[in-house]
Design a protein around this motif. Sequence first.
Motif, short mmCIF file in Angstrom:
data_model
loop_
_atom_site.label_atom_id
_atom_site.label_comp_id
_atom_site.label_asym_id
_atom_site.label_seq_id
_atom_site.Cartn_x
_atom_site.Cartn_y
_atom_site.Cartn_z
N LEU B 121 0.96 -1.16 -0.14
CA LEU B 121 0.17 0.06 0.08
C LEU B 121 0.88 1.42 0.03
N GLN B 122 2.06 1.08 -0.10
CA GLN B 122 3.19 2.22 -0.12
C GLN B 122 3.07 2.97 1.24
N LYS B 123 2.76 2.10 2.12
CA LYS B 123 2.76 2.88 3.60
C LYS B 123 3.83 2.04 4.64
N ASP B 124 4.01 2.61 5.77
CA ASP B 124 4.70 1.83 6.63
C ASP B 124 3.70 1.24 7.62
N ALA B 125 3.79 -0.12 7.85
CA ALA B 125 3.04 -0.77 8.88
C ALA B 125 3.27 -0.02 10.21
N VAL B 126 2.23 0.14 11.15
CA VAL B 126 2.46 0.85 12.46
C VAL B 126 2.06 -0.33 13.41
N PHE B 127 3.04 -0.38 14.25
CA PHE B 127 2.58 -1.37 15.59
C PHE B 127 2.53 -0.44 16.68
N ILE B 128 1.48 -0.38 17.28
CA ILE B 128 1.40 0.03 18.57
C ILE B 128 1.36 -0.88 19.77
N ILE B 129 2.61 -0.69 20.56
CA ILE B 129 2.73 -2.15 21.49
C ILE B 129 2.28 -1.47 22.94
N LYS B 130 1.47 -2.13 23.68
CA LYS B 130 0.94 -1.89 24.75
C LYS B 130 1.33 -3.19 25.80
N PRO B 131 2.19 -3.02 26.40
CA PRO B 131 2.30 -3.80 27.47
C PRO B 131 1.29 -3.88 28.78
N THR B 132 0.81 -4.74 29.31
CA THR B 132 0.13 -4.81 30.41
C THR B 132 1.07 -4.51 31.63
N ALA B 133 0.62 -4.49 32.60
CA ALA B 133 1.32 -4.42 34.13
C ALA B 133 2.03 -5.65 34.28
N GLU B 134 1.44 -6.64 33.76
CA GLU B 134 1.97 -8.15 34.19
C GLU B 134 3.11 -8.57 33.25
N ALA B 135 3.03 -7.80 31.95
CA ALA B 135 4.14 -8.46 31.13
C ALA B 135 5.39 -8.36 31.67
N SER B 136 6.35 -9.26 31.07
CA SER B 136 7.53 -8.95 31.81
C SER B 136 8.48 -8.16 30.91
N TYR B 137 9.51 -7.75 31.40
CA TYR B 137 10.56 -6.97 30.57
C TYR B 137 11.05 -7.78 29.31
N LYS B 138 11.21 -9.20 29.63
CA LYS B 138 11.63 -9.78 28.33
C LYS B 138 10.85 -9.51 27.25
N ASN B 139 9.24 -9.81 27.75
CA ASN B 139 8.42 -9.81 26.66
C ASN B 139 8.51 -8.35 25.74
N VAL B 140 8.44 -7.20 26.55
CA VAL B 140 8.65 -5.98 25.62
C VAL B 140 10.12 -6.28 24.90
N VAL B 141 11.01 -6.65 25.25
CA VAL B 141 12.57 -6.63 24.60
C VAL B 141 12.06 -7.55 23.40
N ASP B 142 11.41 -8.73 23.53
CA ASP B 142 11.44 -9.69 22.49
C ASP B 142 10.31 -8.87 21.54
N ILE B 143 9.28 -8.05 21.72
CA ILE B 143 8.62 -7.48 20.55
C ILE B 143 9.33 -6.32 19.96
N LEU B 144 10.36 -5.69 20.83
CA LEU B 144 11.02 -4.74 20.13
C LEU B 144 12.03 -5.37 19.10
N ASP B 145 12.39 -6.37 19.43
CA ASP B 145 13.35 -7.26 18.80
C ASP B 145 12.72 -7.68 17.38
N GLU B 146 11.52 -8.12 17.54
CA GLU B 146 10.85 -8.83 16.51
C GLU B 146 10.53 -7.48 15.56
N MET B 147 10.53 -6.08 15.99
CA MET B 147 10.32 -5.22 15.20
C MET B 147 11.43 -4.88 14.24
N LYS B 148 12.71 -5.32 14.94
CA LYS B 148 13.85 -4.99 14.18
C LYS B 148 14.02 -6.12 13.18
N ILE B 149 13.75 -7.68 13.72
CA ILE B 149 13.88 -8.50 12.79
C ILE B 149 13.07 -8.46 11.65
N THR B 150 11.92 -7.96 11.76
CA THR B 150 10.94 -7.89 10.55
C THR B 150 10.96 -6.61 9.96
#
Lengths: 214, 179
Positions: B121-150
């Motif tokens: 669509l000639q646009k950048d895909a937008v990801f809005i990441i919303k961690p809940t309070a119970e999510a672990s730090y690893k989860n957040v880093v993993d998702i940021l990592d996936e952003m980098k990987i993809t």
Amino acid sequence: MAKVKVPRKSISLDMTAMCDVAFLLLTFFILTATAREEEPVVVDTPGSVSETVLPDRDVLIISIDKGGQVFLKVDSEKTRLAMLDKMAGRYQVSFSEGEKNQFRLTEMFGAPIANLKSVLHAKGKDRVALQKGIPTDSLDNQLDNWVSYARLAQVETFGTQQQLRVVIKADKDTKYEVIQKVIDTLMKQNMNKFNLITNLEQMPAGFGGERERH
Amino acid sequence: MADVDTGGKGGGKKKGAKKASTKVDMTPMVDLAFLLVTFFMLTTTLSKPNTMSLNMPEKPKPNDPPPPKVDERVTTTVVLDKNNRIFYYKGVETPEVFTTDYSAEGFRKMAVEMVAKGKSLQKDAVFIIKPTAEASYKNVVDILDEMKITDAKVYAIQQLYPQDKEIIQKYKTEHNITD
């Protein structure tokens, strides 16, 4: 027929060259090794594919352990002293010269300012046991003050060229709640760029071919 | 052995002075040296820790123009829940919730698809990441990592709003997820 005489060769080797190499390596490793001081907190960082290396100067590391205890590490001794002075003034706690000296030698600490005195007097294991983290509650956010005074102290000692880079080092099992509190604290001070310490992980196959590296 | 042969003392012959070999057996010294080398090699931390940079949005100023509306077709909201569960929904107005995990077949596949869709669509895909309070730090880093990987370019970490909580709660009750 005369017998051919096989000359008897000595089996002793000249070890000098080997010795030279060994000591060269030894010297190198002794000089590059940095004594690991006992840190009051164990942090097992998560892995990531990011390859940026942490600079070894001018960093302010906020360590957060599994239980959400927050610790602070500033690498420069001068900055540490200056920020302690500012904190002491802010919270009306006075430190003796001996205590200041102890603080100068403490890379990492994590205790409410009221308990910092007893921490500085303690040694070894006691010191580790006494530190239960810097308060980050919104009512008594000492981390906020520590960070802002650390940045101020750094600028005063080294000028604006060497501003502190804020780095968050959290355990992989830390609840995001705590991380968010720390990030909110930093954002309140208009610090919107920071680094997260991670272990290096392999890029999964099939990804990240010709991307540029940051 | 240690003293220096000054030589030619009175021109006389040395009597009985055994010519000691100048060779020293270096083996124990080398042993020791390598032992120390090994020790320092193992204890030293040559590799410095790696870091991942994270840029948070700046506080909006009062007279800033309102942020541009995101394209719903390429926007994914990712909610990181406890127990390594991810909920995501596409679009903002009428969200359709899906659940996934951190495996290569889970989140990464979805992210790759979204990035490709954004490109088409000639646009950048937008990801809005919303961690809940119970999510672990690893989860957040993993998702940021996936952003980098993809190679997702546009992503942001945001607070979990009450309406997000409602959406997730509704999905949980509909699908009998209790934890």
